[in-house]
Design an enzyme around this catalytic site. Structure first.
Site, PDB file in Angstrom:
ATOM      1  CE  LYS A 104     -63.281 -43.459 -60.179  1.00 62.79           C
ATOM      2  NZ  LYS A 104     -63.232 -41.997 -60.235  1.00 62.79           N
ATOM      3  N   GLY A 214     -48.259 -36.123 -64.872  1.00 57.98           N
ATOM      4  CA  GLY A 214     -49.479 -36.498 -65.604  1.00 57.98           C
ATOM      5  C   GLY A 214     -49.844 -35.387 -66.563  1.00 57.98           C
ATOM      6  N   GLY A 219     -54.022 -33.097 -65.976  1.00 55.99           N
ATOM      7  CA  GLY A 219     -52.735 -32.389 -65.942  1.00 55.99           C
ATOM      8  C   GLY A 219     -52.596 -31.371 -67.068  1.00 55.99           C
TER       9      GLY A 219
HETATM   10  P1  NAD Z   1     -55.538 -39.502 -68.299  1.00 57.87           P
HETATM   11  O1  NAD Z   1     -55.563 -40.936 -68.651  1.00 57.87           O
HETATM   12  O2  NAD Z   1     -56.146 -38.522 -69.236  1.00 57.87           O
HETATM   13  O3  NAD Z   1     -54.020 -39.032 -68.065  1.00 57.87           O
HETATM   14  C1  NAD Z   1     -53.176 -39.669 -67.160  1.00 57.87           C
HETATM   15  C2  NAD Z   1     -51.781 -39.088 -67.315  1.00 57.87           C
HETATM   16  O4  NAD Z   1     -50.940 -39.682 -66.333  1.00 57.87           O
HETATM   17  C3  NAD Z   1     -51.133 -39.371 -68.659  1.00 57.87           C
HETATM   18  O5  NAD Z   1     -50.274 -38.320 -69.022  1.00 57.87           O
HETATM   19  C4  NAD Z   1     -50.316 -40.638 -68.387  1.00 57.87           C
HETATM   20  O6  NAD Z   1     -49.231 -40.784 -69.287  1.00 57.87           O
HETATM   21  C5  NAD Z   1     -49.837 -40.354 -66.974  1.00 57.87           C
HETATM   22  N1  NAD Z   1     -49.549 -41.559 -66.212  1.00 57.87           N
HETATM   23  C6  NAD Z   1     -50.275 -42.691 -66.172  1.00 57.87           C
HETATM   24  N2  NAD Z   1     -49.673 -43.590 -65.356  1.00 57.87           N
HETATM   25  C7  NAD Z   1     -48.559 -42.993 -64.879  1.00 57.87           C
HETATM   26  C8  NAD Z   1     -47.550 -43.397 -63.991  1.00 57.87           C
HETATM   27  N3  NAD Z   1     -47.555 -44.612 -63.453  1.00 57.87           N
HETATM   28  N4  NAD Z   1     -46.555 -42.516 -63.721  1.00 57.87           N
HETATM   29  C9  NAD Z   1     -46.543 -41.284 -64.282  1.00 57.87           C
HETATM   30  N5  NAD Z   1     -47.483 -40.838 -65.117  1.00 57.87           N
HETATM   31  C10 NAD Z   1     -48.482 -41.688 -65.417  1.00 57.87           C
HETATM   32  O7  NAD Z   1     -56.176 -39.385 -66.828  1.00 57.87           O
HETATM   33  P2  NAD Z   1     -56.814 -38.109 -66.156  1.00 57.87           P
HETATM   34  O8  NAD Z   1     -58.254 -38.088 -66.468  1.00 57.87           O
HETATM   35  O9  NAD Z   1     -55.976 -36.929 -66.453  1.00 57.87           O
HETATM   36  O10 NAD Z   1     -56.719 -38.482 -64.607  1.00 57.87           O
HETATM   37  C11 NAD Z   1     -55.519 -38.294 -63.880  1.00 57.87           C
HETATM   38  C12 NAD Z   1     -55.776 -38.498 -62.397  1.00 57.87           C
HETATM   39  O11 NAD Z   1     -56.773 -37.602 -61.962  1.00 57.87           O
HETATM   40  C13 NAD Z   1     -56.266 -39.885 -61.980  1.00 57.87           C
HETATM   41  O12 NAD Z   1     -55.768 -40.179 -60.700  1.00 57.87           O
HETATM   42  C14 NAD Z   1     -57.745 -39.716 -61.914  1.00 57.87           C
HETATM   43  O13 NAD Z   1     -58.359 -40.666 -61.060  1.00 57.87           O
HETATM   44  C15 NAD Z   1     -57.819 -38.325 -61.327  1.00 57.87           C
HETATM   45  N6  NAD Z   1     -59.081 -37.675 -61.580  1.00 57.87           N
HETATM   46  C16 NAD Z   1     -59.497 -37.480 -62.851  1.00 57.87           C
HETATM   47  C17 NAD Z   1     -60.686 -36.833 -63.067  1.00 57.87           C
HETATM   48  C18 NAD Z   1     -61.166 -36.525 -64.448  1.00 57.87           C
HETATM   49  O14 NAD Z   1     -62.128 -35.789 -64.576  1.00 57.87           O
HETATM   50  N7  NAD Z   1     -60.531 -36.998 -65.496  1.00 57.87           N
HETATM   51  C19 NAD Z   1     -61.460 -36.428 -61.972  1.00 57.87           C
HETATM   52  C20 NAD Z   1     -60.995 -36.635 -60.697  1.00 57.87           C
HETATM   53  C21 NAD Z   1     -59.786 -37.269 -60.515  1.00 57.87           C
END
Ligand code: NAD
Length: 411
Positions: A104, A214, A219
């Site tokens: 990471k 999210g 999400g």
């Molecule tokens: P993203 O940046 O596309 O979206 C993040 C979302 O969360 C957005 O809607 C943002 O407005 C919201 N957000 C950010 N900070 C916030 C807060 N403090 N309170 C409330 N909402 C908040 O990110 P993503 O790729 O959707 O990832 C979301 C989560 O899933 C993260 O924890 C990430 O580590 C995890 N994750 C993502 C992936 C992936 O493939 N993208 C894989 C495994 C885990």
């Protein structure tokens, strides 16, 4: 009481290791990363100002294979978050049966403050400065603040440095740059498949009420699939605030609203609420899909969901987990719920190594098969040890890691 994500990840490690009777020396390998790279990226901004950006890459553990995944470009990045995410990635690969280790990294920056040119220069500089890279060593992928676009810039830079084509060296690229189908939808799609299994097991009705924190990559994809499958997504939040409609939100229309306005707020037919209130709404399924530690000792006793699907990494602190368990709330852990992208990234690397690119249907079918298998194995381990799904997932992963360490003579 701690909301430190590395302590959270270590608490999961030790709890599962004790129940699963994992070799203590194998556990010691997982108490710290194998390698930490911390470097500064100096960059001239468009206005001529010189700025310095803090950057990280952690190779947490590579007993199962080359390290893979996750570059996060966020303003509050620090080493503890990167280490925690590195351990979770190690476990996630093992849970999903992928022959890869956990990596990471990222840059402490808010990409929204960068021009397109600055963003590209920062991504290219990150890859130039990364000390170890390539398909058999370290394969970075996207996370918060990075995307297909940034990964394509990084691939291009890496291939310029190496002077040969190496699509398997970077994950989450767009299809146009030798990426895989379903790359950006993989995690959300996996969240949907795992939730569908958990719902069946728990006897939760097919029109269950779902709350999602999210509305980004994960999400949004999961919300669309829940909506399509007949679940009722009643509330959704983003970084600004949240919206609620007890009768269900029209998710495809919300996607169009967010594309236009940037945020969920103001969506027709919904009422606004804070992110704090969002998490505490009565519902069947709560899907934290934003950031870590949002379910903590401060709010756990007010959570009313029956099932928590951890789409984000580390959304539940250990203190919160105890409280939630005592309330009878079931948690399907992050290392299983969100391992969809880890699975599809391993498919992406395989496609890059073989130059054989798969259809979206093939990727989706193989993802479903792999993640449902991981869910069933986790459930079996949690039943065998009479413990939580989190411990079940970790015990399975730690057993595989321990066996590899033993075979390699590490322990
Ligand atoms: P993203 O940046 O596309 O979206 C993040 C979302 O969360 C957005 O809607 C943002 O407005 C919201 N957000 C950010 N900070 C916030 C807060 N403090 N309170 C409330 N909402 C908040 O990110 P993503 O790729 O959707 O990832 C979301 C989560 O899933 C993260 O924890 C990430 O580590 C995890 N994750 C993502 C992936 C992936 O493939 N993208 C894989 C495994 C885990």
């Amino acid at each position: 009481m701690s909301n430190n994500p590395f302590e959270t990840s270590q608490a999961s490690l030790h709890a599962a290791a004790e129940i699963g009777k994992i070799n203590p020396d194998a556990v010691r390998y997982l108490e710290q990363p194998k390698r930490i790279f911390q470097f500064t990226i100096p960059m001239k901004m468009d206005n001529g100002e010189l700025r310095f950006f803090e950057a990280y890459r952690v190779h947490f553990n590579d007993a199962l294979g080359q390290v893979k995944n996750g570059l996060r470009f966020v303003p509050d990045l620090d080493l503890d978050i990167v280490k925690a995410l590195g351990l979770w990635m190690t476990i996630k690969h093992a849970v999903a049966g992928i022959p890869a280790g956990g990596g990471k990294g990222g840059v402490k920056v808010d990409p929204r403050t960068l021009s397109e040119g600055e963003y590209e220069r920062l991504c290219r500089a990150y890859i130039r400065k990364l000390p170890m890279k390539g398909a058999w060593v370290d394969v970075p992928g996207a996370d918060i603040g990075t995307s297909g676009k940034t990964m394509a810039w990084m691939l291009d830079e890496l291939e310029e440095i190496k002077q040969f084509h190496q699509p398997a060296a970077i994950n989450d690229k767009p299809v146009a740059a030798n990426g895989t189908q379903l790359s950006m939808e993989a995690t959300g799609t996996g969240v949907f498949f795992v939730t569908r299994e958990a719902v069946k097991d728990m006897g939760i009705p097919g029109d269950a009420k779902i709350v999602i924190q999210g509305f980004g990559n994960v999400g949004r994809t999961a919300a669309l699939l829940f909506h399509e499958a007949g679940f009722k997504v009643v509330a959704i939040g983003d970084i600004k605030n949240a919206i609620h409609n007890e009768n269900g939100i029209d998710v495809p229309a919300l996607v169009a609203h967010v594309a236009k306005t940037g945020y969920v707020e103001g969506f027709a037919g919904t009422v606004g609420l804070s992110n704090t209130d969002l998490l505490e709404l009565p519902c069947d399924i709560l899907v934290p899909a934003a950031v870590q530690s949002v379910l903590n000792a401060g709010n756990a006793d007010r959570i009313k969901a029956k099932l928590i699907m951890e789409a984000a990494n580390g959304p539940t602190t250990p203190e919160a987990e105890e409280i939630l368990q005592a309330k009878g709330i079931k948690i399907v852990p992050d290392v299983l719920t969100n391992c969809g992208s880890a699975i599809v990234c391993s498919f992406e690397r395989t496609q890059g190594l073989t130059d054989d690119y798969w259809s979206a249907d093939k990727v989706k079918a193989k993802l479903e098969e792999r993640i449902v298998e991981a869910y069933k194995a986790t459930k079996a381990a949690s039943e065998q040890h009479d413990t939580s799904m989190r411990n079940g997932a970790w015990i399975n992963a730690l057993t595989k890691l321990q066996n590899s360490m033993k075979a390699r003579g590490w322990i």
